[in-house]
Design an enzyme around this catalytic site. Structure first.
Site, short mmCIF file in Angstrom:
data_model
loop_
_atom_site.label_atom_id
_atom_site.label_comp_id
_atom_site.label_asym_id
_atom_site.label_seq_id
_atom_site.Cartn_x
_atom_site.Cartn_y
_atom_site.Cartn_z
N ASP A 28 0.86 -1.17 0.00
CA ASP A 28 0.00 0.00 0.00
C ASP A 28 0.91 1.24 0.00
O ASP A 28 2.10 1.14 0.32
CB ASP A 28 -0.90 -0.02 1.23
CG ASP A 28 -1.85 1.16 1.26
OD1 ASP A 28 -2.56 1.36 0.26
OD2 ASP A 28 -1.88 1.86 2.28
N ASP A 30 -0.33 5.18 0.68
CA ASP A 30 -0.65 6.18 1.71
C ASP A 30 -0.54 5.56 3.09
O ASP A 30 -1.23 4.58 3.41
CB ASP A 30 -2.08 6.70 1.51
CG ASP A 30 -2.21 7.55 0.26
OD1 ASP A 30 -1.44 8.50 0.11
OD2 ASP A 30 -3.08 7.25 -0.58
N ASP A 226 -1.29 -0.34 6.03
CA ASP A 226 -1.50 0.32 7.32
C ASP A 226 -2.96 0.29 7.75
O ASP A 226 -3.29 0.81 8.82
CB ASP A 226 -1.05 1.79 7.24
CG ASP A 226 -1.97 2.63 6.37
OD1 ASP A 226 -2.25 2.21 5.22
OD2 ASP A 226 -2.42 3.70 6.82
#
Length: 360
Positions: A28, A30, A226
């Site tokens: 991922d 961001d 995250d």
């Protein structure tokens, strides 16, 4: 004796660094590699080490605002070299789904950043700007400049019969100023007014990670993210091991309360966890032990203690949190609210405070 097969997530750890145990990291962006315009500290060096160890990298993002070329250029500017072919966005996944459902040349109304319209055109769809153009679908993705006019046009189109497709349902995005509204918040505006729930094509739908696996030819992929509800759940749904990093939106309290569909296999402060061995969490008496920490879960109590006489080993600062999670998850394998964590000594009190958990 607890068998390896029945151990809760996080308990097995990893006796080899993930960048040598897995052939591809599905990363991922961001909150993992950057927050807003800035790189997460140490991320570029961590990816360089991973590549040096032989791990290949794929970039999988629910952020639909930018094209793969723009994402790759941004990563490269931040010291993380990437090609457009290494990137798959939720706009691409949505465009593929719409093209498969409605066929080449179908009229589609995009809502979001430039990446949404670009992905639709690349998939052979016809981009329109107004509800009066009779789109068969509205594809809504994140865009910083999305406002009332675009949302109103989407509402009129959906109420007129267009299928509402959302690239993702992330309610928030990380930023240097804290969490900000994500695409899911604006998708909620359209669905509230129309009374229709959208078809969501981004993570945790397995299509995105599966596409990245196909592109990279991964045999042993590791999903790194995250967010519990997109990255970790998405990895589990595609059958890949997962690494949660705490550099984005997920807090220790969120992790502790995670349901079985969103519990990661590995945990690290940041993407630097790719080149570190991850400790086991082992049964110990009526609790679970990780390094110098022991956690117990009994009825409504979750308790952390510094293990008496434990040798000082390498602790990345998360061993106690690992023990707490495994103790709670073992007691609640099907899910359940986490009890308030309590501490049995000053060291445990300090650790709980550091993770934002209450100790007493």
């Amino acid at each position: 004796m607890t068998s390896q097969q029945s151990l809760p997530p996080l308990a097995r750890g990893a006796d080899r660094a993930p960048d040598t145990a897995y052939d591809v990291a599905l990363l991922d962006l961001d909150g993992v590699l950057y927050v807003g315009p800035d790189a997460v500290p140490g991320a570029a060096q961590a990816l360089e080490r991973a590549r040096s160890a032989g791990m290949r990298l794929g970039f999988v993002t629910n952020n639909a605002a930018r094209t793969p070329d723009e994402v790759a250029a941004h990563l490269t500017e931040l010291g993380m070299p990437a090609e457009a072919g290494d990137v798959i966005t939720s706009s691409q996944a949505a465009a593929t789904v719409v093209a498969q459902r409605f066929g080449d040349g179908a009229a589609v109304l995009p809502v979001g950043g430039p990446g949404v319209a670009a992905a639709l055109r690349e998939a052979g769809l016809r981009v329109v700007e107004r509800a009066e153009d009779e789109p068969v679908a509205v594809v809504q993705g994140y865009g910083r400049d999305v406002g009332w006019t675009q949302l109103a046009e989407a509402v009129v189109a959906v109420r007129g019969g267009a299928t509402h497709v959302a690239t993702n349902a992330d309610a928030t995005i990380p930023s240097p100023r804290g969490v900000l509204p994500g695409n899911g918040a604006l998708v909620g505006v359209v669905s509230t007014v129309t009374g229709q729930q959208p078809l969501v094509t981004g993570k945790p739908d397995p299509a995105m990670h599966a596409e990245c696996v196909r592109r990279t030819g991964a045999q042993r992929p590791l999903v790194v993210g995250d967010r519990l509800d997109t990255d970790i759940e998405g990895g589990l749904r595609v059958g890949a091991p997962t690494l949660l990093v705490l550099s984005g939106v997920t807090t220790p309290a969120d992790l502790l309360a995670a349901g079985p569909e969103a519990r990661p296999d590995l945990l690290a402060e940041d993407v630097g966890g790719l080149d570190r061995v991850h400790p086991e969490v082992q049964p110990s008496g009526d609790g679970w032990r990780c390094g110098a920490w022991t956690a117990t879960a009994a009825q409504d109590e979750l308790r952390l203690a510094r293990t008496a006489g434990a040798p000082e080993g390498e602790d990345d600062g998360l061993d106690g949190l690992r023990a707490l999670c495994v103790a709670h998850w073992a007691a609640h394998p099907d899910g359940g609210a986490a009890a308030q964590a309590t501490a049995s000594d000053d060291a445990a009190t300090e650790a709980l405070g550091r993770w934002g958990l209450t100790g007493r």
